[in-house]
Scaffold this motif. Structure first.
Motif, mmCIF file in Angstrom:
data_model
loop_
_atom_site.group_PDB
_atom_site.id
_atom_site.type_symbol
_atom_site.label_atom_id
_atom_site.label_comp_id
_atom_site.label_asym_id
_atom_site.label_seq_id
_atom_site.Cartn_x
_atom_site.Cartn_y
_atom_site.Cartn_z
ATOM 1 N N MET A 28 0.835 -1.195 0.000
ATOM 2 C CA MET A 28 0.000 0.000 0.000
ATOM 3 C C MET A 28 0.872 1.248 0.000
ATOM 4 O O MET A 28 1.984 1.232 0.527
ATOM 5 C CB MET A 28 -0.929 0.016 1.230
ATOM 6 C CG MET A 28 -1.826 -1.198 1.333
ATOM 7 S SD MET A 28 -2.826 -1.227 2.852
ATOM 8 C CE MET A 28 -3.997 0.095 2.490
ATOM 9 N N ILE A 29 0.363 2.312 -0.601
ATOM 10 C CA ILE A 29 1.044 3.606 -0.613
ATOM 11 C C ILE A 29 0.117 4.655 -0.018
ATOM 12 O O ILE A 29 -1.044 4.768 -0.429
ATOM 13 C CB ILE A 29 1.458 4.021 -2.039
ATOM 14 C CG1 ILE A 29 2.546 3.102 -2.577
ATOM 15 C CG2 ILE A 29 1.940 5.473 -2.059
ATOM 16 C CD1 ILE A 29 3.879 3.200 -1.850
ATOM 17 N N PHE A 30 0.648 5.428 0.935
ATOM 18 C CA PHE A 30 -0.075 6.546 1.532
ATOM 19 C C PHE A 30 0.624 7.843 1.112
ATOM 20 O O PHE A 30 1.798 8.058 1.464
ATOM 21 C CB PHE A 30 -0.076 6.462 3.060
ATOM 22 C CG PHE A 30 -0.722 5.223 3.620
ATOM 23 C CD1 PHE A 30 -1.641 4.488 2.892
ATOM 24 C CD2 PHE A 30 -0.399 4.783 4.906
ATOM 25 C CE1 PHE A 30 -2.237 3.336 3.409
ATOM 26 C CE2 PHE A 30 -0.989 3.647 5.435
ATOM 27 C CZ PHE A 30 -1.909 2.921 4.680
ATOM 28 N N ALA A 62 13.814 6.597 -3.390
ATOM 29 C CA ALA A 62 12.811 7.213 -4.264
ATOM 30 C C ALA A 62 11.809 8.071 -3.514
ATOM 31 O O ALA A 62 10.755 8.405 -4.056
ATOM 32 C CB ALA A 62 12.075 6.122 -5.034
ATOM 33 N N GLY A 63 12.125 8.429 -2.261
ATOM 34 C CA GLY A 63 11.229 9.299 -1.513
ATOM 35 C C GLY A 63 10.083 8.587 -0.838
ATOM 36 O O GLY A 63 9.075 9.217 -0.487
ATOM 37 N N VAL A 64 10.220 7.268 -0.642
ATOM 38 C CA VAL A 64 9.175 6.470 0.001
ATOM 39 C C VAL A 64 9.748 5.821 1.257
ATOM 40 O O VAL A 64 10.872 5.310 1.240
ATOM 41 C CB VAL A 64 8.643 5.367 -0.937
ATOM 42 C CG1 VAL A 64 7.411 4.691 -0.336
ATOM 43 C CG2 VAL A 64 8.330 5.923 -2.317
ATOM 44 N N TYR A 65 8.958 5.831 2.341
ATOM 45 C CA TYR A 65 9.375 5.192 3.591
ATOM 46 C C TYR A 65 8.419 4.035 3.870
ATOM 47 O O TYR A 65 7.230 4.237 4.111
ATOM 48 C CB TYR A 65 9.352 6.184 4.752
ATOM 49 C CG TYR A 65 10.007 5.679 6.019
ATOM 50 C CD1 TYR A 65 11.330 6.019 6.325
ATOM 51 C CD2 TYR A 65 9.330 4.846 6.912
ATOM 52 C CE1 TYR A 65 11.942 5.559 7.473
ATOM 53 C CE2 TYR A 65 9.935 4.369 8.060
ATOM 54 C CZ TYR A 65 11.239 4.740 8.340
ATOM 55 O OH TYR A 65 11.843 4.262 9.498
ATOM 56 N N TYR A 87 3.231 -0.789 4.113
ATOM 57 C CA TYR A 87 2.768 0.513 3.645
ATOM 58 C C TYR A 87 3.927 1.487 3.494
ATOM 59 O O TYR A 87 4.818 1.559 4.316
ATOM 60 C CB TYR A 87 1.667 1.087 4.548
ATOM 61 C CG TYR A 87 2.055 1.483 5.955
ATOM 62 C CD1 TYR A 87 2.491 2.783 6.252
ATOM 63 C CD2 TYR A 87 1.950 0.579 7.011
ATOM 64 C CE1 TYR A 87 2.813 3.157 7.546
ATOM 65 C CE2 TYR A 87 2.274 0.944 8.307
ATOM 66 C CZ TYR A 87 2.702 2.232 8.573
ATOM 67 O OH TYR A 87 3.024 2.603 9.873
ATOM 68 N N GLY A 88 3.883 2.197 2.381
ATOM 69 C CA GLY A 88 4.896 3.194 2.088
ATOM 70 C C GLY A 88 4.303 4.584 2.204
ATOM 71 O O GLY A 88 3.175 4.828 1.760
#
Length: 398
Positions: free
Chosen positions: A112-114, A154-157, A171-172
């Motif tokens: 999932m991406i938030f 890439a700026g995602v945690y 979740y990112g």
């Protein structure tokens, strides 16, 4: 708005205008196609979008039913978070089936991406509510978490192996700005590439809706540069699906299933057709000449025009690849027309386009994976890689 570099790029505003002109045949409703009816054509006629076959239509309806069930379940997961989430989607084999994984004993983790407006504030709230989701990084505070998110990869945690309401998720967290820039400009293709394939939107945002459609159109145009004059729909979608894997080191070291692209497209072909039909219809240089057969205009002028509508980052890297291969491509703000025609006239433009994409993907993919040791912790990182490899081996290497 961004301008061209010394390689001669026009303003981003001009690109947006060109995109709007090409999309004039698409209605605003075609941006999010879920729940709509098919196109008006009932029988195939040259140039029109062929209808889905009865088997594909049945499969699509089945997929929609499964999507609704998964969306209801995952919407509850999103609602668990007190920190404000502006846009959210799920993707991957935990949401959409892939060929070769039907025999898994355990359900795959759901990706999932938030997308959030203020990552620092978001992580501060989320650490307070969900401290166990984080690695040791949480002890350093939300500022440190946000620094790692923004400055590495890439700026995602990502926080993996989190169980909420009986669903195991990874979740990112990404800023709205970073996600939008990747969709429009292909800064890293990390999320933009994942969003070329079917995704399940869980929380909508009007701006992101438009950015998603621009990204899908970029993907079709990039694929056309890598395809011959005539090709099948399956070949088009395999080329599109391969973009995010081009240059990804995991494909070379056994960290990802080498047949993943085929597995995705084979299992999700009706979704690809439904998602991209309006974009194909809106491109004047592309048409159907048979039920599953497409033909593109190979005239250098037409392909150069298409190339000028590609993201800045892709154009810059394609110019570099052209120069390395010996083509004289002058710098300067007025060089774009000459450069794109010279590039489009090259016999190996397909190879140069693939190399340009690989150069975008490679570094962010590597550093994002390395960041997992910080964001997930060593134990979870090892567990994640083991789970990926086990899924691949369990599928018999398919």
């Amino acid at each position: 708005m961004a301008t061209r570099s010394a390689d001669g790029k026009s303003t981003e505003e001009a690109r947006s205008s060109s995109f709007g002109a090409d999309q004039k045949h698409q209605t605003s409703a075609s941006v999010e196609k879920g729940g709509q009816t098919k196109t008006d054509s009932t029988n195939y006629s040259g140039g029109l979008i062929p209808e889905l076959t009865d088997e594909e239509e049945s499969k699509l309806e089945s997929m929609r039913g499964a999507q609704k069930e998964i969306r209801d379940r995952l919407s509850g997961v999103v609602a668990h978070f007190s920190a404000p989430i502006k846009y959210a989607f799920a993707y991957g084999s935990g949401v959409y089936k892939q060929t070769g994984y039907g025999g898994e004993k355990t359900k795959p983790m759901v990706d999932m991406i938030f997308a959030v407006s203020h990552p620092d504030h978001w992580h501060a709230l989320n650490i307070s509510q969900n401290r166990p989701h984080y690695s040791f990084m949480a002890t350093l505070g939300s500022n440190a978490v946000t620094y790692v998110q923004d400055k590495i990869g890439a700026g995602v945690y990502y926080n993996p192996f989190v169980e909420i309401n009986g669903v195991v998720i990874k979740y990112g967290v990404v800023s709205m700005e970073t996600l939008s820039n990747d969709l429009l400009n292909w800064d890293t293709l990390y999320l933009a590439g994942r969003m070329h394939k079917p995704t399940l939107t869980l929380r909508r945002d009007p701006l992101m809706r438009i950015s998603k459609q621009v990204n899908l159109t970029h993907a079709v145009r990039a694929a056309l540069l890598m395809l011959p004059k005539t090709f099948t729909t399956a070949e088009l979608f395999r080329t599109i699906a391969s973009i995010s894997f081009s240059g990804d080191f995991r494909m070379k070291v056994g960290g990802e299933n080498p047949n993943k692209v085929n597995n995705i497209v084979e299992a999700q072909l009706p979704l690809f057709k439904y998602r991209y039909s309006s974009i194909i219809e809106g491109l004047s240089n592309l048409e159907f000449i048979g039920q599953e057969l497409l033909q593109q205009n190979m005239d250098p002028q037409a392909r150069a025009s298409m190339l000028r509508k590609m993201p800045n980052n892709f154009y810059d890297r394609l110019v570099r690849q052209g120069r390395r291969s010996g083509v004289k491509l002058p710098p300067g703000l007025g060089a774009e027309t000459v450069n794109t025609i010279r590039l489009a006239s090259m016999d190996n433009i397909d190879v140069l386009a693939r190399k340009a994409i690989e150069s975008i993907v490679a570094r962010p993919a590597l550093t994002q994976s390395a960041k997992g040791i910080l964001s997930s912790g060593l134990s979870k990182s090892v567990s994640y890689m083991y789970a990926k490899n086990s899924k691949y081996r369990g599928a018999g290497g398919n």
